[in-house]
Design a protein around this motif. Structure first.
Motif, PDB file in Angstrom:
ATOM      1  N   VAL A 154       0.866  -1.177   0.000  1.00 25.05           N
ATOM      2  CA  VAL A 154       0.000   0.000   0.000  1.00 25.05           C
ATOM      3  C   VAL A 154       0.902   1.226   0.000  1.00 25.05           C
ATOM      4  O   VAL A 154       2.034   1.140   0.461  1.00 25.05           O
ATOM      5  CB  VAL A 154      -0.948   0.030   1.228  1.00 25.05           C
ATOM      6  CG1 VAL A 154      -2.013  -1.034   1.114  1.00 25.05           C
ATOM      7  CG2 VAL A 154      -0.207  -0.102   2.537  1.00 25.05           C
ATOM      8  N   PRO A 155       0.464   2.331  -0.509  1.00 27.60           N
ATOM      9  CA  PRO A 155      -0.822   2.565  -1.152  1.00 27.60           C
ATOM     10  C   PRO A 155      -0.840   2.058  -2.597  1.00 27.60           C
ATOM     11  O   PRO A 155       0.198   1.959  -3.241  1.00 27.60           O
ATOM     12  CB  PRO A 155      -0.957   4.085  -1.118  1.00 27.60           C
ATOM     13  CG  PRO A 155       0.455   4.585  -1.171  1.00 27.60           C
ATOM     14  CD  PRO A 155       1.266   3.559  -0.418  1.00 27.60           C
ATOM     15  N   ILE A 156      -2.036   1.785  -3.047  1.00 25.66           N
ATOM     16  CA  ILE A 156      -2.292   1.446  -4.451  1.00 25.66           C
ATOM     17  C   ILE A 156      -3.491   2.276  -4.872  1.00 25.66           C
ATOM     18  O   ILE A 156      -4.480   2.358  -4.142  1.00 25.66           O
ATOM     19  CB  ILE A 156      -2.623  -0.047  -4.638  1.00 25.66           C
ATOM     20  CG1 ILE A 156      -1.436  -0.919  -4.251  1.00 25.66           C
ATOM     21  CG2 ILE A 156      -3.065  -0.333  -6.065  1.00 25.66           C
ATOM     22  CD1 ILE A 156      -1.730  -2.409  -4.274  1.00 25.66           C
ATOM     23  N   THR A 157      -3.423   2.879  -6.046  1.00 23.76           N
ATOM     24  CA  THR A 157      -4.546   3.648  -6.560  1.00 23.76           C
ATOM     25  C   THR A 157      -4.979   3.052  -7.889  1.00 23.76           C
ATOM     26  O   THR A 157      -4.155   2.872  -8.783  1.00 23.76           O
ATOM     27  CB  THR A 157      -4.173   5.136  -6.733  1.00 23.76           C
ATOM     28  OG1 THR A 157      -3.785   5.650  -5.456  1.00 23.76           O
ATOM     29  CG2 THR A 157      -5.350   5.940  -7.263  1.00 23.76           C
ATOM     30  N   LEU A 158      -6.262   2.731  -7.982  1.00 24.31           N
ATOM     31  CA  LEU A 158      -6.849   2.199  -9.202  1.00 24.31           C
ATOM     32  C   LEU A 158      -7.686   3.304  -9.828  1.00 24.31           C
ATOM     33  O   LEU A 158      -8.544   3.888  -9.168  1.00 24.31           O
ATOM     34  CB  LEU A 158      -7.738   0.996  -8.890  1.00 24.31           C
ATOM     35  CG  LEU A 158      -7.094  -0.133  -8.085  1.00 24.31           C
ATOM     36  CD1 LEU A 158      -8.146  -1.163  -7.701  1.00 24.31           C
ATOM     37  CD2 LEU A 158      -5.972  -0.771  -8.855  1.00 24.31           C
ATOM     38  N   ILE A 159      -7.440   3.568 -11.092  1.00 24.65           N
ATOM     39  CA  ILE A 159      -8.172   4.615 -11.804  1.00 24.65           C
ATOM     40  C   ILE A 159      -8.770   3.983 -13.045  1.00 24.65           C
ATOM     41  O   ILE A 159      -8.099   3.253 -13.768  1.00 24.65           O
ATOM     42  CB  ILE A 159      -7.232   5.771 -12.214  1.00 24.65           C
ATOM     43  CG1 ILE A 159      -6.618   6.392 -10.962  1.00 24.65           C
ATOM     44  CG2 ILE A 159      -7.980   6.809 -13.040  1.00 24.65           C
ATOM     45  CD1 ILE A 159      -5.554   7.413 -11.244  1.00 24.65           C
ATOM     46  N   GLY A 160     -10.047   4.266 -13.277  1.00 26.96           N
ATOM     47  CA  GLY A 160     -10.665   3.706 -14.460  1.00 26.96           C
ATOM     48  C   GLY A 160     -11.995   4.321 -14.765  1.00 26.96           C
ATOM     49  O   GLY A 160     -12.543   5.087 -13.988  1.00 26.96           O
ATOM     50  N   ASP A 161     -12.517   3.962 -15.928  1.00 26.27           N
ATOM     51  CA  ASP A 161     -13.834   4.449 -16.310  1.00 26.27           C
ATOM     52  C   ASP A 161     -14.847   3.316 -16.283  1.00 26.27           C
ATOM     53  O   ASP A 161     -15.964   3.459 -16.719  1.00 26.27           O
ATOM     54  CB  ASP A 161     -13.802   5.126 -17.672  1.00 26.27           C
ATOM     55  CG  ASP A 161     -13.345   4.198 -18.779  1.00 26.27           C
ATOM     56  OD1 ASP A 161     -13.044   3.018 -18.495  1.00 26.27           O
ATOM     57  OD2 ASP A 161     -13.290   4.651 -19.928  1.00 26.27           O
ATOM     58  N   GLU A 162     -14.424   2.168 -15.748  1.00 26.44           N
ATOM     59  CA  GLU A 162     -15.345   1.049 -15.650  1.00 26.44           C
ATOM     60  C   GLU A 162     -14.931   0.194 -14.457  1.00 26.44           C
ATOM     61  O   GLU A 162     -13.775  -0.105 -14.259  1.00 26.44           O
ATOM     62  CB  GLU A 162     -15.288   0.210 -16.925  1.00 26.44           C
ATOM     63  CG  GLU A 162     -16.275  -0.923 -16.940  1.00 26.44           C
ATOM     64  CD  GLU A 162     -16.258  -1.657 -18.265  1.00 26.44           C
ATOM     65  OE1 GLU A 162     -16.594  -2.839 -18.242  1.00 26.44           O
ATOM     66  OE2 GLU A 162     -15.917  -1.072 -19.286  1.00 26.44           O
TER      67      GLU A 162
END
Length: 172
Positions: A154-162
Protein backbone atom coordinates in the motif's frame (compact mmCIF):
# COMPACT_ATOMS: atom_id res chain seq x y z
CA UNK A 1 11.24 -0.18 -31.50
CA UNK A 2 7.62 0.80 -31.49
CA UNK A 3 6.44 3.47 -29.01
CA UNK A 4 4.02 1.15 -27.19
CA UNK A 5 6.76 -1.36 -26.41
CA UNK A 6 9.10 1.45 -25.36
CA UNK A 7 6.56 2.92 -22.93
CA UNK A 8 5.74 -0.56 -21.61
CA UNK A 9 9.42 -1.13 -20.84
CA UNK A 10 9.72 2.28 -19.15
CA UNK A 11 6.59 1.56 -17.11
CA UNK A 12 7.89 -1.84 -16.03
CA UNK A 13 11.21 -0.32 -14.95
CA UNK A 14 9.43 2.37 -12.91
CA UNK A 15 7.22 -0.23 -11.20
CA UNK A 16 10.18 -2.49 -10.40
CA UNK A 17 12.18 0.45 -9.02
CA UNK A 18 9.24 1.54 -6.87
CA UNK A 19 8.86 -1.97 -5.50
CA UNK A 20 12.58 -2.30 -4.76
CA UNK A 21 12.59 1.00 -2.87
CA UNK A 22 9.12 0.83 -1.32
CA UNK A 23 8.61 -2.75 -0.19
CA UNK A 24 11.36 -2.83 2.49
CA UNK A 25 10.09 0.51 3.83
CA UNK A 26 6.48 -0.65 3.89
CA UNK A 27 7.37 -3.94 5.53
CA UNK A 28 9.19 -2.08 8.29
CA UNK A 29 6.03 0.01 8.84
CA UNK A 30 3.69 -2.98 9.27
CA UNK A 31 2.05 -3.14 12.68
CA UNK A 32 3.16 -5.67 15.24
CA UNK A 33 0.70 -8.39 16.12
CA UNK A 34 0.77 -8.18 19.90
CA UNK A 35 -2.07 -8.29 22.43
CA UNK A 36 -2.61 -4.52 22.27
CA UNK A 37 -2.95 -4.67 18.47
CA UNK A 38 -5.45 -7.53 18.65
CA UNK A 39 -7.48 -5.67 21.31
CA UNK A 40 -7.52 -2.50 19.18
CA UNK A 41 -8.83 -4.52 16.22
CA UNK A 42 -12.08 -5.15 18.04
CA UNK A 43 -12.38 -1.53 19.25
CA UNK A 44 -15.43 0.43 18.19
CA UNK A 45 -15.05 2.19 14.85
CA UNK A 46 -15.72 5.94 14.90
CA UNK A 47 -18.54 7.18 12.66
CA UNK A 48 -17.44 8.02 9.10
CA UNK A 49 -19.19 9.02 5.85
CA UNK A 50 -21.54 6.53 4.22
CA UNK A 51 -20.29 4.61 1.19
CA UNK A 52 -21.79 5.28 -2.26
CA UNK A 53 -21.25 1.86 -3.88
CA UNK A 54 -22.57 -1.60 -3.09
CA UNK A 55 -19.46 -3.15 -4.66
CA UNK A 56 -16.00 -1.85 -5.49
CA UNK A 57 -14.50 -3.57 -8.53
CA UNK A 58 -16.98 -6.39 -8.02
CA UNK A 59 -16.05 -6.92 -4.36
CA UNK A 60 -18.61 -6.33 -1.62
CA UNK A 61 -16.94 -4.73 1.43
CA UNK A 62 -18.07 -3.27 4.75
CA UNK A 63 -18.26 0.52 4.90
CA UNK A 64 -15.63 1.81 7.38
CA UNK A 65 -17.59 3.63 10.08
CA UNK A 66 -20.63 4.21 7.88
CA UNK A 67 -23.19 2.26 5.92
CA UNK A 68 -23.73 1.62 2.25
CA UNK A 69 -26.21 4.28 1.09
CA UNK A 70 -29.77 3.18 0.39
CA UNK A 71 -30.20 2.47 -3.29
CA UNK A 72 -26.46 2.14 -3.90
CA UNK A 73 -25.72 0.17 -7.02
CA UNK A 74 -22.54 -1.31 -8.40
CA UNK A 75 -20.96 1.43 -10.47
CA UNK A 76 -20.63 0.66 -14.15
CA UNK A 77 -18.92 2.81 -16.76
CA UNK A 78 -18.24 5.84 -14.61
CA UNK A 79 -14.98 7.57 -13.79
CA UNK A 80 -13.72 6.00 -10.60
CA UNK A 81 -10.65 6.31 -8.37
CA UNK A 82 -10.08 3.74 -5.63
CA UNK A 83 -7.20 4.22 -3.19
CA UNK A 84 -6.08 1.22 -1.11
CA UNK A 85 -4.35 2.30 2.10
CA UNK A 86 -3.60 1.27 5.70
CA UNK A 87 -3.45 3.21 8.98
CA UNK A 88 0.20 2.30 9.61
CA UNK A 89 1.43 3.30 6.12
CA UNK A 90 3.46 6.54 6.10
CA UNK A 91 3.24 7.00 2.28
CA UNK A 92 -0.55 6.65 2.65
CA UNK A 93 -0.57 9.56 5.10
CA UNK A 94 1.18 11.66 2.47
CA UNK A 95 -1.08 10.53 -0.37
CA UNK A 96 -4.55 10.67 1.26
CA UNK A 97 -4.74 14.50 1.35
CA UNK A 98 -3.92 14.52 -2.37
CA UNK A 99 -6.70 12.01 -3.04
CA UNK A 100 -9.07 14.24 -1.02
CA UNK A 101 -8.01 17.30 -3.09
CA UNK A 102 -8.62 15.36 -6.31
CA UNK A 103 -12.10 14.29 -5.15
CA UNK A 104 -12.99 17.84 -4.11
CA UNK A 105 -11.87 19.18 -7.49
CA UNK A 106 -13.61 16.45 -9.52
CA UNK A 107 -17.17 15.85 -8.26
CA UNK A 108 -17.93 13.97 -11.49
CA UNK A 109 -15.66 11.14 -10.28
CA UNK A 110 -16.54 8.47 -7.74
CA UNK A 111 -13.60 8.52 -5.30
CA UNK A 112 -13.46 5.96 -2.50
CA UNK A 113 -10.87 4.48 -0.19
CA UNK A 114 -10.27 0.87 0.84
CA UNK A 115 -8.58 0.35 4.22
CA UNK A 116 -6.46 -2.80 3.87
CA UNK A 117 -5.94 -3.79 7.50
CA UNK A 118 -7.78 -5.71 10.20
CA UNK A 119 -7.72 -2.73 12.60
CA UNK A 120 -10.72 -0.78 11.32
CA UNK A 121 -10.85 1.45 14.43
CA UNK A 122 -7.34 2.79 13.87
CA UNK A 123 -8.11 3.35 10.18
CA UNK A 124 -11.26 5.36 10.89
CA UNK A 125 -9.50 7.35 13.62
CA UNK A 126 -6.62 8.21 11.29
CA UNK A 127 -8.95 9.50 8.55
CA UNK A 128 -10.86 11.63 11.05
CA UNK A 129 -7.63 12.98 12.57
CA UNK A 130 -6.35 13.92 9.10
CA UNK A 131 -9.64 15.58 8.08
CA UNK A 132 -10.22 13.10 5.24
CA UNK A 133 -13.95 13.11 4.46
CA UNK A 134 -13.96 10.50 1.71
CA UNK A 135 -15.91 7.30 2.28
CA UNK A 136 -13.77 4.26 2.96
CA UNK A 137 -14.47 0.58 2.82
CA UNK A 138 -12.90 -1.88 5.24
CA UNK A 139 -10.99 -4.86 3.87
CA UNK A 140 -10.02 -6.67 7.06
CA UNK A 141 -8.91 -9.93 5.45
CA UNK A 142 -7.35 -8.97 2.09
CA UNK A 143 -10.40 -9.97 0.02
CA UNK A 144 -10.22 -6.87 -2.19
CA UNK A 145 -6.53 -7.20 -3.06
CA UNK A 146 -6.85 -10.97 -3.45
CA UNK A 147 -9.86 -10.79 -5.76
CA UNK A 148 -8.14 -8.22 -7.98
CA UNK A 149 -4.71 -9.91 -7.78
CA UNK A 150 -3.14 -6.72 -6.42
CA UNK A 151 0.38 -6.78 -4.99
CA UNK A 152 0.70 -6.96 -1.20
CA UNK A 153 1.71 -3.29 -0.80
CA UNK A 154 0.00 0.00 0.00
CA UNK A 155 -0.82 2.56 -1.15
CA UNK A 156 -2.29 1.45 -4.45
CA UNK A 157 -4.55 3.65 -6.56
CA UNK A 158 -6.85 2.20 -9.20
CA UNK A 159 -8.17 4.61 -11.80
CA UNK A 160 -10.66 3.71 -14.46
CA UNK A 161 -13.83 4.45 -16.31
CA UNK A 162 -15.34 1.05 -15.65
CA UNK A 163 -15.66 -1.10 -12.56
CA UNK A 164 -15.85 -4.82 -13.15
CA UNK A 165 -15.66 -8.08 -11.27
CA UNK A 166 -12.68 -10.40 -11.51
CA UNK A 167 -8.96 -9.85 -11.78
CA UNK A 168 -7.56 -6.81 -13.55
CA UNK A 169 -6.44 -7.82 -17.01
CA UNK A 170 -2.78 -7.36 -17.83
CA UNK A 171 -1.89 -4.99 -20.63
CA UNK A 172 -0.58 -6.65 -23.80
Amino acid sequence: MNKTIGWSIVGAIVIIAALIVGVPHLMSQAPATDDASVAATSAEVAPRPDCPLREVHGVELQCLGGTVKDGAEAADKQKTLVNVWAWWCEPCREELPLIQEFADAHPDWTVVLVHADSNAAKGAAMLTEMGITLPSYSDTDGTFAGTLSLPNVVPITLIGDEIHAGPIKELP
